[in-house]
Design a protein around this motif. Structure first.
Motif, PDB file in Angstrom:
ATOM      1  N   SER A   1      32.964 -42.344  15.534  1.00 31.85           N
ATOM      2  CA  SER A   1      33.167 -43.541  16.336  1.00 31.85           C
ATOM      3  C   SER A   1      31.932 -43.768  17.202  1.00 31.85           C
ATOM      4  CB  SER A   1      34.397 -43.373  17.231  1.00 31.85           C
ATOM      5  OG  SER A   1      34.123 -42.424  18.255  1.00 31.85           O
ATOM      6  N   PRO A   2      31.724 -44.974  17.712  1.00 35.99           N
ATOM      7  CA  PRO A   2      30.590 -45.203  18.630  1.00 35.99           C
ATOM      8  C   PRO A   2      30.622 -44.268  19.835  1.00 35.99           C
ATOM      9  CG  PRO A   2      31.504 -47.290  17.899  1.00 35.99           C
ATOM     10  CD  PRO A   2      32.428 -46.228  17.383  1.00 35.99           C
ATOM     11  N   LYS A   3      31.828 -43.976  20.340  1.00 32.94           N
ATOM     12  CA  LYS A   3      31.955 -43.063  21.487  1.00 32.94           C
ATOM     13  C   LYS A   3      31.481 -41.664  21.111  1.00 32.94           C
ATOM     14  CE  LYS A   3      35.381 -41.493  24.879  1.00 32.94           C
ATOM     15  NZ  LYS A   3      36.822 -41.569  25.283  1.00 32.94           N
ATOM     16  N   ALA A   4      31.847 -41.206  19.914  1.00 32.23           N
ATOM     17  CA  ALA A   4      31.416 -39.879  19.464  1.00 32.23           C
ATOM     18  C   ALA A   4      29.896 -39.836  19.285  1.00 32.23           C
ATOM     19  CB  ALA A   4      32.121 -39.515  18.163  1.00 32.23           C
ATOM     20  N   GLU A   5      29.340 -40.885  18.711  1.00 34.00           N
ATOM     21  CA  GLU A   5      27.878 -40.959  18.533  1.00 34.00           C
ATOM     22  C   GLU A   5      27.178 -40.869  19.884  1.00 34.00           C
ATOM     23  OE1 GLU A   5      26.077 -40.997  15.871  1.00 34.00           O
ATOM     24  OE2 GLU A   5      27.139 -41.950  14.206  1.00 34.00           O
ATOM     25  N   GLN A   6      27.697 -41.588  20.873  1.00 32.58           N
ATOM     26  CA  GLN A   6      27.108 -41.584  22.215  1.00 32.58           C
ATOM     27  C   GLN A   6      27.168 -40.195  22.839  1.00 32.58           C
ATOM     28  OE1 GLN A   6      29.253 -44.023  25.001  1.00 32.58           O
ATOM     29  NE2 GLN A   6      27.510 -44.254  26.376  1.00 32.58           N
ATOM     30  N   LYS A   7      28.315 -39.526  22.686  1.00 29.87           N
ATOM     31  CA  LYS A   7      28.471 -38.191  23.264  1.00 29.87           C
ATOM     32  C   LYS A   7      27.521 -37.193  22.601  1.00 29.87           C
ATOM     33  CE  LYS A   7      32.051 -38.445  26.183  1.00 29.87           C
ATOM     34  NZ  LYS A   7      33.301 -37.801  25.763  1.00 29.87           N
ATOM     35  N   ILE A   8      27.393 -37.262  21.295  1.00 33.93           N
ATOM     36  CA  ILE A   8      26.504 -36.330  20.594  1.00 33.93           C
ATOM     37  C   ILE A   8      25.065 -36.510  21.061  1.00 33.93           C
ATOM     38  CG2 ILE A   8      25.521 -35.741  18.335  1.00 33.93           C
ATOM     39  CD1 ILE A   8      28.312 -36.344  17.146  1.00 33.93           C
ATOM     40  N   ALA A   9      24.646 -37.759  21.221  1.00 36.50           N
ATOM     41  CA  ALA A   9      23.294 -38.025  21.710  1.00 36.50           C
ATOM     42  C   ALA A   9      23.104 -37.450  23.111  1.00 36.50           C
ATOM     43  CB  ALA A   9      23.030 -39.531  21.708  1.00 36.50           C
ATOM     44  N   LEU A  10      24.143 -37.581  23.947  1.00 37.70           N
ATOM     45  CA  LEU A  10      24.068 -37.045  25.309  1.00 37.70           C
ATOM     46  C   LEU A  10      23.981 -35.525  25.294  1.00 37.70           C
ATOM     47  CD1 LEU A  10      24.265 -37.434  28.395  1.00 37.70           C
ATOM     48  CD2 LEU A  10      26.768 -37.430  28.140  1.00 37.70           C
ATOM     49  N   TYR A  11      24.772 -34.884  24.447  1.00 32.62           N
ATOM     50  CA  TYR A  11      24.763 -33.421  24.404  1.00 32.62           C
ATOM     51  C   TYR A  11      23.465 -32.888  23.800  1.00 32.62           C
ATOM     52  CZ  TYR A  11      29.727 -33.918  25.472  1.00 32.62           C
ATOM     53  OH  TYR A  11      30.927 -34.246  26.065  1.00 32.62           O
ATOM     54  N   ASP A  12      22.897 -33.619  22.869  1.00 29.04           N
ATOM     55  CA  ASP A  12      21.573 -33.246  22.355  1.00 29.04           C
ATOM     56  C   ASP A  12      20.550 -33.284  23.484  1.00 29.04           C
ATOM     57  OD1 ASP A  12      22.275 -32.726  19.720  1.00 29.04           O
ATOM     58  OD2 ASP A  12      21.926 -34.788  19.059  1.00 29.04           O
ATOM     59  N   LYS A  13      20.625 -34.324  24.301  1.00 26.49           N
ATOM     60  CA  LYS A  13      19.677 -34.513  25.403  1.00 26.49           C
ATOM     61  C   LYS A  13      19.831 -33.432  26.469  1.00 26.49           C
ATOM     62  CE  LYS A  13      18.596 -37.811  29.107  1.00 26.49           C
ATOM     63  NZ  LYS A  13      18.999 -39.093  29.758  1.00 26.49           N
ATOM     64  N   THR A  14      21.076 -33.031  26.734  1.00 28.69           N
ATOM     65  CA  THR A  14      21.320 -32.049  27.796  1.00 28.69           C
ATOM     66  C   THR A  14      21.217 -30.606  27.311  1.00 28.69           C
ATOM     67  OG1 THR A  14      23.692 -32.418  27.395  1.00 28.69           O
ATOM     68  CG2 THR A  14      22.711 -33.554  29.265  1.00 28.69           C
ATOM     69  N   GLY A  15      20.891 -30.397  26.047  1.00 28.50           N
ATOM     70  CA  GLY A  15      20.629 -29.050  25.552  1.00 28.50           C
ATOM     71  C   GLY A  15      21.843 -28.281  25.094  1.00 28.50           C
ATOM     72  N   TYR A  16      22.921 -28.980  24.709  1.00 34.54           N
ATOM     73  CA  TYR A  16      24.142 -28.307  24.287  1.00 34.54           C
ATOM     74  C   TYR A  16      24.286 -28.223  22.765  1.00 34.54           C
ATOM     75  CZ  TYR A  16      25.421 -29.301  29.157  1.00 34.54           C
ATOM     76  OH  TYR A  16      25.431 -29.400  30.523  1.00 34.54           O
ATOM     77  N   SER A  17      23.296 -28.669  22.040  1.00 29.90           N
ATOM     78  CA  SER A  17      23.435 -28.741  20.576  1.00 29.90           C
ATOM     79  C   SER A  17      23.477 -27.369  19.916  1.00 29.90           C
ATOM     80  CB  SER A  17      22.296 -29.568  19.975  1.00 29.90           C
ATOM     81  OG  SER A  17      21.045 -28.974  20.255  1.00 29.90           O
ATOM     82  N   HIS A  18      23.095 -26.313  20.647  1.00 27.62           N
ATOM     83  CA  HIS A  18      23.068 -24.966  20.075  1.00 27.62           C
ATOM     84  C   HIS A  18      24.444 -24.300  20.075  1.00 27.62           C
ATOM     85  CE1 HIS A  18      23.044 -24.285  24.392  1.00 27.62           C
ATOM     86  NE2 HIS A  18      23.451 -23.047  24.162  1.00 27.62           N
ATOM     87  N   LEU A  19      25.441 -24.938  20.694  1.00 28.05           N
ATOM     88  CA  LEU A  19      26.757 -24.307  20.815  1.00 28.05           C
ATOM     89  C   LEU A  19      27.528 -24.377  19.495  1.00 28.05           C
ATOM     90  CD1 LEU A  19      27.815 -25.729  24.298  1.00 28.05           C
ATOM     91  CD2 LEU A  19      27.040 -23.399  23.791  1.00 28.05           C
ATOM     92  N   PRO A  20      28.424 -23.410  19.249  1.00 28.50           N
ATOM     93  CA  PRO A  20      29.275 -23.490  18.053  1.00 28.50           C
ATOM     94  C   PRO A  20      30.270 -24.640  18.179  1.00 28.50           C
ATOM     95  CG  PRO A  20      29.924 -21.627  19.418  1.00 28.50           C
ATOM     96  CD  PRO A  20      28.664 -22.165  20.015  1.00 28.50           C
ATOM     97  N   ILE A  21      30.916 -24.967  17.068  1.00 27.54           N
ATOM     98  CA  ILE A  21      31.826 -26.103  16.998  1.00 27.54           C
ATOM     99  C   ILE A  21      33.275 -25.617  16.982  1.00 27.54           C
ATOM    100  CG2 ILE A  21      32.567 -28.079  15.597  1.00 27.54           C
ATOM    101  CD1 ILE A  21      29.797 -28.427  16.877  1.00 27.54           C
ATOM    102  N   CYS A  22      34.124 -26.300  17.765  1.00 29.91           N
ATOM    103  CA  CYS A  22      35.557 -25.991  17.815  1.00 29.91           C
ATOM    104  C   CYS A  22      36.308 -27.282  17.498  1.00 29.91           C
ATOM    105  CB  CYS A  22      35.939 -25.471  19.202  1.00 29.91           C
ATOM    106  SG  CYS A  22      37.671 -25.023  19.373  1.00 29.91           S
ATOM    107  N   MET A  23      36.664 -27.456  16.235  1.00 31.74           N
ATOM    108  CA  MET A  23      37.286 -28.700  15.802  1.00 31.74           C
ATOM    109  C   MET A  23      38.712 -28.825  16.361  1.00 31.74           C
ATOM    110  SD  MET A  23      34.982 -30.146  13.766  1.00 31.74           S
ATOM    111  CE  MET A  23      35.363 -30.967  12.232  1.00 31.74           C
TER     112      MET A  23
END
Length: 674
Positions: free
Chosen positions: A581-603
């Motif tokens: 969703s657009p909201k999910a896309e926005q959040k992912i971009a924010l987390y990439d920017k804040t350095g959280y992209s290295h975390l594991p995923i919990c679906m």
């Protein structure tokens, strides 16, 4: 046993003397069988009737047999106790036992008996296997949501239960209440801080946050920073520890969190299924006048619960609490619990909850009950600390059986990719629980509805439905083997299963790649009903431990957020792709920017299907997985995408379990729990 019980209800002096006597003989009693012979009845009585028919062993006696020093044990009544984390230091040089995880196929809404199987297997190993090695079961503490909702408790069932089951299923030692208190203190602090910043100048905030003493000479030299404030200063890049040395601009940066209310992700919690708290408005009072829409989550969905399950020490818990992101400021920078200044207070509220709770099975084998995150909206595993302490207490020849919630597509995957990453522990074997009932559902059987009688195909032989439904079991076997662990299938037998159906499941499970498949009757027969499974699991564990470690994670953390989500969706669920969703896309971009992209995923996904749609059964493939939102539990240490319409607050059904729960005023016993 009666004399022991009399001693334990006597005065404090007598209790202390009993403990001292047991301490003297600890080396001798540690190898004594912690076994109680069950009087099996047929037909099998209700869970609570069975549980109340067995007199529990005093918990101090169980602890003494395990070698736990009295000073490392805090009793909560006679039959449950907290074990200090000092045990990890005391036993640091002791080799650990074998590590087994119990998971399952995609369940019906009724559940397929993973907890019962975990308890039954622990009883089989600890009370019936040759040599009776020490064997722990490590289980999650149940939420009072399902306990009083529709699913009931989680102490196991039949002759494979944790006792006292009433205490297990209700307040236990208060851990969930502590989480509720900590979570809601933080929620209150966030709204209060926004309120005070709206109505105060920088100078007013400064004088309240770092007030000078009444004897201050006028230069602010008596102002003091609380220790947590120094962490915020460091984050802001202000390398000063004396308040009177800050400039006006630095004071402004320090006192203003500048929270954007629309970005607050920290919700209030309650441990009750309450659908009318899924959306609420707060701040409507005449003094506050700052209304905002928010919601309640069920307590077990709180990030504090996830941290309890994933932490490894009190110091680690403090660091994780401090990192929790509760909102973003108007510059789109994360605001943490450290920024709010509450980290130490949260730690104080959780200082006892971090210790695992020691209980016992019906057959007297030890159990740790600790933490209770759901697997569909969190990572769904009991605590790392409980597993670590159990593995050391069990010793090199012992076993620890831990449970991963719901099906292997979520609970087991998260066990490996989240829990094992943070614990460093490696399982030798996974036990995959399957039932004929669930396989018939996956083969096209009628809808199973909790609280209503099963349709005819589930209570009469139907080999065609079973054959078609085994596709679900086969995918779970294949998925589990991707992590490099041995896989044993436990066929949890129900009275309506025919011999031909059970034989068919066993045959097809082995054809699908399982290392073994065993008929289990532990619900009706206690540990003896899982003895064949226990023998095979024991042998497989020793073979795996003797061989080179083959355990592996599903994905590397270096992958981006979208890559990891897609890898899980395609390689575990069978999806062809993912849409955001657009909201999910926005959040992912924010987390990439804040350095959280290295975390594991919990679906965060339904447990009733490989897909996002609970109505789609079997082993579907080629579908597109929708990601509605993406959130970050930075303190717990994972990113959690919301798949489809996942709710973090369950609702009550038309006829909840609580209709049957009461106290028999003649005996004083609780009735109706299951």
């Amino acid at each position: 046993q009666k004399s022991n019980e009399r001693r334990f209800v006597s005065n404090e002096k007598a209790r202390n003397q009993t403990t001292q006597n047991k301490t003297k003989t600890r080396a001798d009693t540690r190898t004594t069988k912690m076994q109680r012979k069950l009087e099996i009845r047929n037909p099998v009585p209700s869970d609570i009737e069975i549980a109340q028919s067995v007199a529990p062993i005093p918990v101090a006696e169980i602890a003494a047999k395990l070698g736990v020093p009295p000073e490392h044990l805090d009793s909560y009544g006679r039959y449950k106790a907290k074990v200090h984390l000092d045990e990890l230091e005391r036993l640091k040089d002791r080799p650990a036992g074998c590590y087994i995880v119990v998971t399952g196929i995609t369940p019906t809404p009724l559940g397929e008996g993973k907890s019962t199987t975990a308890v039954g297997l622990a009883q089989a190993i600890g009370a019936h296997l040759e040599g009776t090695p020490t064997c722990f079961a490590c289980l999650r503490q149940p939420s009072q949501g399902p306990t009083f909702g529709i699913k009931g408790g989680a102490a196991g069932g039949g002759y494979s239960q944790v006792i006292p089951m009433e205490e297990f299923n209700l307040h236990l030692t208060g851990d969930i209440h502590a989480i509720t208190a900590a979570n809601n203190l933080l929620a209150a602090a966030i709204d209060a801080r926004i309120f005070h910043e709206l109505h105060s100048s920088d100078e007013d905030l400064w004088n309240r946050l770092c007030p000078p003493s009444p004897k201050d000479p006028g230069d602010g030299s008596t102002r003091r920073f609380a220790p947590v404030m120094l962490r915020r200063l460091k984050k802001l890049g202000i390398a000063k520890d004396k308040p009177n040395t800050l400039t006006k601009e630095e004071i402004k940066k320090f006192v203003r969190l500048d929270i954007n209310p629309d970005t607050i992700t920290w919700n209030r919690t309650v441990d009750t299924n309450d659908r009318f708290l899924r959306q609420i408005t707060v701040g409507q009072g005449n003094l506050e006048k700052q209304p905002r829409t928010t919601q309640y989550d069920i307590t077990v969905a709180s990030e504090i619960m996830a941290i309890l399950a994933l932490t490894t020490s009190l110091a680690d818990m403090k660091e994780r609490f401090g990192r929790m992101v509760v909102a973003f400021n108007n510059a789109n920078e994360p605001v943490t619990a450290d920024d709010v200044g509450i980290t130490g207070a949260l730690l104080v509220l959780m200082k006892d909850a971090i210790m695992p709770n020691l209980m016992q099975t019906l057959e007297g084998t030890p159990v740790f009950v600790h933490a209770g995150p759901f697997a569909n909206i969190a990572h769904g595993n009991s605590s790392i600390i409980a597993d670590q302490v159990a593995l050391k207490l069990a010793g090199e020849d012992g076993f620890v059986i831990t449970e991963a919630g719901f099906g292997a597509d979520i609970g087991f995957e998260k066990f490996c990719d989240i829990k094992c990453r943070y614990s460093g522990l490696v399982p030798q074997c996974a036990v995959l629980v399957a039932t004929v009932r669930a396989l018939k559902m996956h083969g096209g059987g009628p809808t199973v509805v909790a609280g209503t009688p099963l349709p005819a195909p589930y209570v009469h032989e139907n080999l065609e439905l079973v054959t078609k439904g085994v596709a679900n079991l086969a995918r779970h076997i294949a998925n589990t083997k991707k992590f490099g662990v041995g896989v044993m299938v436990a066929i949890n037998k129900y009275g309506t299963d025919s011999p031909a159906e059970l034989e068919l499941v066993s045959k097809m499970a082995k054809e699908a790649g399982a290392d073994g498949a065993f008929l289990c009757t532990h619900w009706a027969d206690g540990g003896r009903g899982a003895l064949d499974l226990a023998k095979a699991v024991s042998q497989l564990c020793h073979e795996k431990r003797a061989a080179a470690n083959a355990f592996r994670f599903l994905y590397p953390l270096e992958m981006g957020i979208k890559e990891k989500i897609a890898y899980i969706a395609c390689n575990i669920y069978g999806a062809a792709g993912v849409e955001y969703s657009p909201k999910a896309e926005q959040k992912i971009a924010l987390y990439d920017k804040t350095g959280y992209s290295h975390l594991p995923i919990c679906m965060a996904k339904t447990h009733l299907s490989f897909t996002h749609d609970a109505k789609i059964k079997g082993a579907p493939s080629g579908f597109t997985l929708p990601i509605r939102d993406v959130r970050a539990s930075v303190g717990a240490g994972f990113i959690y995408p919301l798949v489809g319409e996942m709710s973090t607050m369950p609702g009550l059904p038309t006829r909840p379990c609580f209709y049957d729960v009461d106290i028999d005023l003649t005996t004083g016993k609780i009735v109706g729990l299951f």
